[in-house]
Design an enzyme around this catalytic site. Sequence first.
Site, PDB file in Angstrom:
ATOM      1  N   HIS A   1      36.401  24.023   6.666  1.00  0.00           N
ATOM      2  CA  HIS A   1      37.642  24.710   6.468  1.00  0.00           C
ATOM      3  C   HIS A   1      39.006  23.755   7.046  1.00  0.00           C
ATOM      4  CE1 HIS A   1      36.829  24.881  10.582  1.00  0.00           C
ATOM      5  NE2 HIS A   1      38.424  25.086  10.754  1.00  0.00           N
ATOM      6  N   ARG A   2      38.230  22.491   7.789  1.00  0.00           N
ATOM      7  CA  ARG A   2      39.407  21.827   8.376  1.00  0.00           C
ATOM      8  C   ARG A   2      40.094  20.438   7.841  1.00  0.00           C
ATOM      9  NH1 ARG A   2      39.548  21.091  13.970  1.00  0.00           N
ATOM     10  NH2 ARG A   2      37.826  22.054  14.712  1.00  0.00           N
TER      11      ARG A   2
END
Length: 358
Positions: free
Chosen positions: A203-204
């Site tokens: 998700h980064r």
Amino acid sequence: MRELVVVVGTRPEIIKMAPVIRAAEGTFDRYLVHTGQHYDAEMSGAFFEALDLPAPDENLEIGSGTQGEQTADGLVGVERLLLERDPAAAVALGDTNAVLSTALAASKLSTTFGHVEAGLRSFDRSMPEEVNRVVADHVADLSFAPTGQAVANLAEEGVTDGVHETGNTIVDACREHAPLAAERSAVLERFDLEGCYAAATIHRASNTDDPERLRAIMDALDGASAPVVLPAHPRTRGVLDEIGYEPSGSLRLVEPLDYLDFLKLLDAARVVVTDSGGIQEEASILEVPCLTVRPNTERPETVEAGVNELVEPGELGARLDALLTDDDAHDAMTGHPDLYGDGRAGERIVDALAAEFD
């Protein structure tokens, strides 16, 4: 009784702050504030109920936005409630915009600010999280460092007053919540998972904002020799939809899971692939080998202990298959469940807060 304002904004903060919220009962009047950075009910709201925590007393409903918008809206909202309530102290955890907002608001008022999970460093200022945690540490009145390395990091920057080495509340959380997960979650049956599989979270922004990098990560997961279950963060799902990516092999993209489901999924996995800081910790506690798709980490203890490995997308497929199929490679990356303490961090944090006012 003195009031303690507890500020959370995301699912990991709710999970890690749960031991502090529980430990504070009877010592402080707890006022729980949710900034709403994770604003989807599946992303955060259901966590309070699942973890048997009190519902937030106030939700700032900040939602999505740029770094500046989230920080500014949080600063205005937290400052307002601190002025209204005049608590003895406010605490926030980690490195999100909710932490930065709380740190700045409290530091400009008379409110004692405690930073939980202080002293973590990736030494990469291109990460918004690194900037947030550095600023929070330098304005905190009380710094609750999870490890000796975190204490040393603070000392290198001249932060020595009010520093307490407490252990990490994630150990408390895993120990408190694993029995709940075992009792309440049917995630393995729901996804028909038997035997060997991998869990994954990506998700980064450093991975999702580069479509070709994200595609390479997904291709590596999709080509694995065993099922890979990835609960897709809205940011990740949005980019995958934009580039038209559909897995055709071993990768299963599923909706976000509540914490107890994910904890059970992680605990039973053969290996986890992630770019999350917290999951690196949880994997070490649960003795699940971890591959972190990042060039650096603020959890170096896991890498030094050999239970976590930093990988680039081009290396991911081979390393994942090695851990899925080679028992020796897998066993070499297990062990060391005690890297982050003995499960009493929440108690130590509340004791230190109480001593500050006694």
